[in-house]
Design a protein around this motif. Structure first.
Motif, short mmCIF file in Angstrom:
data_model
loop_
_atom_site.label_atom_id
_atom_site.label_comp_id
_atom_site.label_asym_id
_atom_site.label_seq_id
_atom_site.Cartn_x
_atom_site.Cartn_y
_atom_site.Cartn_z
N GLU A 67 38.62 28.23 46.36
CA GLU A 67 39.58 27.20 45.96
C GLU A 67 40.10 27.41 44.55
OE1 GLU A 67 37.40 23.62 46.70
OE2 GLU A 67 37.55 23.85 48.88
N THR A 68 39.28 27.95 43.67
CA THR A 68 39.70 28.13 42.28
C THR A 68 40.15 29.55 41.95
OG1 THR A 68 37.42 28.55 41.55
CG2 THR A 68 38.22 26.27 41.44
N ARG A 69 39.62 30.54 42.66
CA ARG A 69 39.91 31.94 42.30
C ARG A 69 40.55 32.74 43.42
NH1 ARG A 69 38.22 34.14 37.76
NH2 ARG A 69 37.53 36.09 38.70
N GLY A 70 40.68 32.16 44.60
CA GLY A 70 41.25 32.90 45.72
C GLY A 70 40.21 33.77 46.40
N HIS A 71 40.70 34.72 47.17
CA HIS A 71 39.82 35.63 47.90
C HIS A 71 38.95 36.40 46.91
CE1 HIS A 71 38.50 39.04 50.31
NE2 HIS A 71 38.75 38.29 51.36
N PRO A 72 37.69 36.63 47.22
CA PRO A 72 36.80 37.32 46.27
C PRO A 72 37.28 38.71 45.85
CG PRO A 72 35.50 36.25 47.95
CD PRO A 72 36.94 36.09 48.36
N ARG A 73 37.83 39.51 46.76
CA ARG A 73 38.33 40.86 46.40
C ARG A 73 37.37 41.57 45.45
NH1 ARG A 73 43.10 37.86 44.69
NH2 ARG A 73 42.66 38.79 42.68
N LEU A 74 36.13 41.71 45.84
CA LEU A 74 35.11 42.25 44.94
C LEU A 74 35.45 43.62 44.38
CD1 LEU A 74 31.78 41.09 46.58
CD2 LEU A 74 32.96 40.14 44.60
N ARG A 75 35.86 44.53 45.24
CA ARG A 75 36.19 45.88 44.74
C ARG A 75 37.34 45.82 43.73
NH1 ARG A 75 33.92 50.45 46.64
NH2 ARG A 75 33.02 50.45 48.71
N GLN A 76 38.38 45.07 44.06
CA GLN A 76 39.54 44.98 43.17
C GLN A 76 39.16 44.35 41.83
OE1 GLN A 76 42.89 42.95 44.89
NE2 GLN A 76 44.06 43.00 42.99
N ARG A 77 38.37 43.29 41.85
CA ARG A 77 37.99 42.62 40.60
C ARG A 77 37.11 43.51 39.73
NH1 ARG A 77 39.52 37.20 40.72
NH2 ARG A 77 39.69 36.30 42.80
N HIS A 78 36.35 44.41 40.35
CA HIS A 78 35.45 45.27 39.59
C HIS A 78 36.04 46.65 39.29
CE1 HIS A 78 32.74 42.14 41.01
NE2 HIS A 78 31.99 42.44 39.98
N ALA A 79 37.21 46.95 39.84
CA ALA A 79 37.83 48.26 39.67
C ALA A 79 38.04 48.68 38.21
CB ALA A 79 39.14 48.33 40.43
N PRO A 80 38.34 47.76 37.28
CA PRO A 80 38.55 48.19 35.90
C PRO A 80 37.29 48.70 35.19
CG PRO A 80 39.52 46.02 36.28
CD PRO A 80 38.69 46.35 37.48
N PHE A 81 36.14 48.50 35.80
CA PHE A 81 34.87 48.86 35.16
C PHE A 81 34.29 50.11 35.81
CE2 PHE A 81 35.42 44.25 35.30
CZ PHE A 81 35.57 44.01 33.95
N VAL A 82 33.70 50.96 34.99
CA VAL A 82 33.01 52.13 35.51
C VAL A 82 31.65 51.66 36.02
CG1 VAL A 82 31.99 54.36 34.94
CG2 VAL A 82 34.19 53.70 33.95
N ILE A 83 31.51 51.71 37.34
CA ILE A 83 30.24 51.31 37.96
C ILE A 83 29.65 52.56 38.60
CG2 ILE A 83 29.09 49.79 39.58
CD1 ILE A 83 31.48 47.85 39.22
N ASP A 84 28.82 53.22 37.81
CA ASP A 84 28.14 54.40 38.29
C ASP A 84 26.70 54.03 38.65
OD1 ASP A 84 26.93 54.04 35.80
OD2 ASP A 84 27.78 55.85 34.92
#
Length: 129
Positions: A67-84
């Motif tokens: 309701e406040t942030r929309g669809h979680p889109r986890l990959r998209q929200r975390h894409a700017p970060f290097v997650i190795d």
């Protein structure tokens, strides 16, 4: 007679459980030299709030996150970060430590642990992925 099982959200104690879990997680992140730089600014409270809402909703609680942030889109929200692997392992270490600090029955703990491990793998986006 209803055969519907209570959600994990209800079984673990609702919002209070997720608030405690996420608060303990961010206490670890605050001092982590690898993860802390991924959070803008000095205040971790907004990120903490978002994660509480996300996890609560995922496990059957209020739909406040969507309701406040929309669809979680986890990959998209975390894409700017290097997650190795190192970032994944640090995140998972703090989340599992936070989980172990909570009073929760073993079946729920196991279900949460499996989800957290899967989520950590899912968000890998660097280092041979």
């Amino acid at each position: 007679m209803s055969t519907e099982q209570p959600s994990l959200y209800d079984r673990v104690g609702g919002m209070a459980f997720f608030e405690a879990l996420v608060h303990d997680f961010y206490a670890g992140v605050a001092d982590d030299p690898l993860l802390r730089p991924m959070y803008a600014g000095e205040d971790l409270a907004p990120a903490e709030h978002h994660l509480v809402l996300f996890l609560a909703q995922y496990w059957g609680g209020p739909r406040s996150y969507s309701e406040t942030r929309g669809h979680p889109r986890l990959r998209q929200r975390h894409a700017p970060f290097v997650i190795d692997e190192a970032a994944r392992d640090a995140w998972l270490r703090h989340m599992l430590a936070a989980l172990e600090a909570q009073r929760v029955d073993e079946p729920s703990r196991n279900e949460l642990r499996a989800y957290l491990q899967s989520a950590a793998e899912f968000l890998l986006n660097a280092g041979g992925v």
